[in-house]
Structures are given as C-alpha cells and as structure tokens.
Write an enzyme that holds these catalytic residues in place. Sequence first.
Site, short mmCIF file in Angstrom:
data_model
loop_
_atom_site.label_atom_id
_atom_site.label_comp_id
_atom_site.label_asym_id
_atom_site.label_seq_id
_atom_site.Cartn_x
_atom_site.Cartn_y
_atom_site.Cartn_z
CE LYS A 113 -4.42 0.71 0.02
NZ LYS A 113 -5.49 -0.20 -0.44
CG ASP A 115 -7.28 2.96 -0.98
OD1 ASP A 115 -7.76 1.82 -0.97
OD2 ASP A 115 -7.39 3.74 -0.02
P1 NDP Z 1 -13.05 7.36 -2.83
O1 NDP Z 1 -12.02 8.39 -2.56
O2 NDP Z 1 -13.55 7.15 -4.21
O3 NDP Z 1 -14.32 7.59 -1.90
C1 NDP Z 1 -14.23 7.67 -0.52
C2 NDP Z 1 -15.59 8.02 0.04
O4 NDP Z 1 -15.55 7.96 1.47
C3 NDP Z 1 -16.03 9.44 -0.31
O5 NDP Z 1 -17.42 9.46 -0.48
C4 NDP Z 1 -15.60 10.22 0.93
O6 NDP Z 1 -16.32 11.42 1.13
C5 NDP Z 1 -15.94 9.22 2.01
N1 NDP Z 1 -15.21 9.48 3.25
C6 NDP Z 1 -13.89 9.77 3.38
N2 NDP Z 1 -13.57 9.95 4.66
C7 NDP Z 1 -14.71 9.78 5.36
C8 NDP Z 1 -15.03 9.85 6.74
N3 NDP Z 1 -14.08 10.11 7.65
N4 NDP Z 1 -16.32 9.61 7.11
C9 NDP Z 1 -17.25 9.33 6.17
N5 NDP Z 1 -17.01 9.27 4.86
C10 NDP Z 1 -15.77 9.47 4.46
O7 NDP Z 1 -12.43 5.99 -2.25
P2 NDP Z 1 -12.83 4.49 -2.60
O8 NDP Z 1 -14.28 4.37 -2.84
O9 NDP Z 1 -11.88 3.99 -3.62
O10 NDP Z 1 -12.44 3.76 -1.23
C11 NDP Z 1 -13.35 3.62 -0.15
C12 NDP Z 1 -12.88 2.53 0.78
O11 NDP Z 1 -12.79 1.29 0.06
C13 NDP Z 1 -11.49 2.72 1.39
O12 NDP Z 1 -11.48 2.13 2.67
C14 NDP Z 1 -10.59 1.93 0.47
O13 NDP Z 1 -9.39 1.53 1.11
C15 NDP Z 1 -11.48 0.74 0.19
N6 NDP Z 1 -11.19 -0.03 -1.02
C16 NDP Z 1 -11.07 0.57 -2.23
C17 NDP Z 1 -10.84 -0.19 -3.37
C18 NDP Z 1 -10.78 0.41 -4.72
O14 NDP Z 1 -10.63 -0.35 -5.69
N7 NDP Z 1 -10.91 1.73 -4.88
C19 NDP Z 1 -10.66 -1.65 -3.29
C20 NDP Z 1 -10.87 -2.20 -1.97
C21 NDP Z 1 -11.11 -1.39 -0.88
P3 NDP Z 1 -15.94 12.79 0.33
O15 NDP Z 1 -16.53 12.58 -1.04
O16 NDP Z 1 -16.60 13.85 1.12
O17 NDP Z 1 -14.45 12.86 0.32
O1 2IT Z 2 -7.73 -1.90 -0.99
C1 2IT Z 2 -7.64 -2.38 -2.15
O2 2IT Z 2 -7.75 -3.57 -2.36
C2 2IT Z 2 -7.42 -1.44 -3.26
N1 2IT Z 2 -7.37 -0.24 -3.04
C3 2IT Z 2 -7.23 -1.96 -4.65
C4 2IT Z 2 -5.79 -2.29 -4.90
C5 2IT Z 2 -5.43 -2.67 -6.32
O3 2IT Z 2 -4.25 -2.96 -6.52
O4 2IT Z 2 -6.29 -2.69 -7.20
#
Ligand code: NDP
Ligand code: 2IT
Length: 445
Positions: free
Chosen positions: A125, A165
């Site tokens: 990460k 992420d």
């Molecule tokens: P994004 O940046 O696309 O979205 C994050 C979302 O979470 C936004 O709506 C943001 O709000 C909100 N947010 C951030 N901080 C807070 C908080 N403190 N309280 C409430 N809401 C909050 O990120 P992702 O959707 O990519 O990631 C979301 C989660 O999923 C993370 O934990 C990430 O590690 C996990 N993840 C992501 C993957 C991926 O492929 N992207 C894969 C697996 C896991 P705002 O719009 O106001 O910033």
């Molecule tokens: O938390 C996760 O699994 C991710 N943000 C995706 C990582 C990736 O390499 O696609």
Amino acid sequence: MSYITRVLEEVKQKDQGQSEFLQAVSEVLKSVDVIFKQHPEYERMGVLERLIEPERIIMFKVSWIDDQGQVKVNRGYRVQFNGALGPYKGGLRFHPSVNLSILKFLGFEQVFKNALTTLPIGGAKGGSDFDPKGKSDQEIMRFCQAFMLELYRHIGPDVDVPAGDMGVGAREIGYLYGYYRRLRNASHRGVLTGKALLYGGSLVRKEATGYGLMYFVLEMAKHHNIELKGKRVIISGSGNVAIYAAEKALECGMKVIGMSDSKGYIIDEDLDIHVIKELKEVKRTSLKEYVSLVSHGQYFEGSIYDYDLEYEIALPCATQNEIDEKRALKMLKNGCMLVAEGANMPSSNEAIECYLNAKILFAPGKASNAGGVATSALEMSQNSMRLSWTFEEVDQKLQMIMKNIHQQCLDMMDRYQLESYNYVKAANIAGVQKVIDAMITMGEY
Ligand code: NDP
Ligand code: 2IT
C-alpha cells in the site's frame, strides 16, 4: 504465554502509537490461533514475526508547485509488505490523514486479501498526506508527477504494481502512468492498474470493488437462504466503491435508502444513483447538493450510522473505523442483519464483536472487497498478453473469484468447525495459511 500473545505484546511495544496497524494485527492474529495450535513449529520458524514486519518501507519527499506559484511539500510512502505470493500489489491513497500506521494496516490487510483472490500477487500500500480536495487538475497533475519522480525507482510490472484507493482514481492513475512512461522511456503498461481503457486499462476495473462486494453478498445470502430482493440497504461513502455497490444492489432489486460522504448523508426512499454519480464522479462536490436536485431526498450532517431508520443491510464503503461499538449496537437495533465491508477495516474490533455476538452475517473487507484488486490482477494479465477481454469476460471472472473466496470461507468453517456466520475467522485463516505456506516453501527466514 501463547506465541500469539507474546508477539502481540512485542508489536505493541515496538509500534507504539501505530493504532490502526496494531488494531489490524490484533484482529488477524487473535482469529488464527487454530493454525498455531496445529503447528507449534511455527514459533521456532518465527512465522508471526515475519508476517507482521513489512519487507520494505519507502518514504520520500514530494515537493510540487501550486497554482499560485507556492512550493508545497508532502510526504510520500510505499509499504511493500509481503511479496511471497507475487509482485507487491495494492493501492495508493491520497488523503490528509495518511500516515505510516494507516498504510501499514492497509498493506497488512492487503497481503491476506490478495492471497484470498488466489491470483499471484503480494501485498503493498502507498500514498501521501496530499489532499486532492479543491485542487485544480493542473495541481493534481504536478503532484502526481512529483510523486512518481521518486516512486518510479521502486515499482515495475514484476516488482510492485500500485493502483487507486481513496483520492486516487483514473485521473490520478493517468498522470502517474504518463510520467512513469516518460521517466523510463518505456511503456510498461502492467506497472499500474486502474488505467483508462485507451492505454491498457481493463473493463470492469472501475466497477469491480462495488460489484465484487455485491457478488459476495449474493453468495452469502444464497448459502443462508436469505431473499435479498426488496431488502433495505444503507451504504456509507459515495466514492468509487460505494457507487458501484449501490448500482449492483439496485440492479439486484434491493432498496438503497441512504448514502454518505465525509460531511453528511442523504436519506431517500427512492434514491437516484445517477445524481450521486454526477455529483461525485463528474462535479467532485458535496452530497449536500443532492437535495437541491432531488425533491424527495433529505440531507443530514454527521455519520449515517447515527441515524435511526429501519434497514436490513449495511455496506460500509467509506473509510476505516467508521463503526464503533455504539454505532454497531444502533445498527442491530435498527434491524440490520447483514454487514458487508466494501471499505478496509470500517468496523472497529469492538463493533465486529457486536456483530459476532448477535450472530448476524458479517463479511470482513479482506474477503468482500477483494474484487477490486482481483480485477487489477486481471488487468495485469491482459497487459502481459497485450490484449483486452470484453466486459462480460472480465465480469464473469470477477464473479468466479468472489464465489471462490466465499467457498474458501465455507471450507475453513467446515475444516475448523466454525459457526456458519464466522466469516471473520474463516477468511483470516484461509488468507494467513496461504501466505505462511508460500513463505515456508520458499525457505525465506
Ligand atoms: P473514494 O475516494 O472514491 O471515496 C471515498 C468516500 O468515502 C467518499 O465518499 C468520501 O467522502 C468518504 N469518506 C472519506 N472519509 C470519510 C469519513 N471520515 N467519514 C465518512 N465518509 C468518508 O475511495 P474508494 O471508494 O476507492 O475507497 C473507499 C474505501 O474502500 C477505502 O477504505 C478503500 O481503502 C477501500 N477499497 C477501495 C478499493 C478500490 O478499488 N478503490 C478496493 C478495496 C477497498 P468525500 O466525497 O466527502 O471525500
Ligand atoms: O484496498 C484495495 O484492495 C485497493 N485499493 C485496490 C488495490 C489494487 O491494486 O487494485
């Protein structure tokens, strides 16, 4: 004192102050005691000490110039946690909260998640405390270039393959990849995933984490004879994961009645996902604006988990530790009977205890959100073959991978006689055992 207890005591001393990392280590180690009871020799082999120590941490200065000509300095990181199963693989997070503890917890989780996909990828990460909010495209580009100016030395298609992420999506991956290509004078497409389709991206990667989450939920529901159609769902977050989880849930006939962002949440019995996409993917603005576009929506400040309304399913898809014990108890009171994590570690260890005590269905993130990284690995395969699969082909593979992760959980429940709702232990045992086997087979010490 047991081996696990001793190692937990030692890491608490060694990594004092890294609360998120200690939380993740404690959650995993406490649930895999059966492995260590069967294998007392693991203590002499130092297996746990090897699992919890990142193989390499790279920290660097990122200095860039904002639109006013002001020089800014941020901190960049890459935690290459464990490469036993393949090249380091995991996302980059750009968020002001980013620090070593958070990236170590994310890297640690990633190792076992990636193992569950059964694809050949190790865990890593990275990211920065850079805040993309309110920055112009030019500023984002200059930051990404400054970040890559250091990172490019440490990554490669067979070495370490970053992706997105929080705060890192296709726009950022484009700038990062564009600069990598220039620095290396070579187009190693497989060095980053989550690319746009034009230059080596994969269909379904954008949707993969959210869709994958729902594919896992469908498997759980099928196994436990639960009808999902018509079930009321709340989703925290409205970013990449949340949006595509909502889209798939709606497609499956479920009723998504609430979504949130970092400031507040909307409640809407007839939620319009197109408006959310427009606000978050195109305008990059606050959810607050939803109510000026959709007359039947309501907006509130704070956490969606503090709101009282009836729902059966919760999909935490925002960030770590959104749900503590108090919120978990409220969710149960509201009628929640299934929680599936799209985010990494959105539930505190005390919240997880509440779900397990209540015997509700709970899918831990390392199993249920693995669809994103799995599809990243499919993107790497396509890049190596220099061809692209269709949407249906990738989606089909994603479904198979999520089914397989669910099946691995069932196998562990069977082998270790776990309760049929204990996906926490099952997923941790399956992931951890694979990484241990690979490390031992390769004779590392
Ligand atoms: P994004 O940046 O696309 O979205 C994050 C979302 O979470 C936004 O709506 C943001 O709000 C909100 N947010 C951030 N901080 C807070 C908080 N403190 N309280 C409430 N809401 C909050 O990120 P992702 O959707 O990519 O990631 C979301 C989660 O999923 C993370 O934990 C990430 O590690 C996990 N993840 C992501 C993957 C991926 O492929 N992207 C894969 C697996 C896991 P705002 O719009 O106001 O910033
Ligand atoms: O938390 C996760 O699994 C991710 N943000 C995706 C990582 C990736 O390499 O696609």
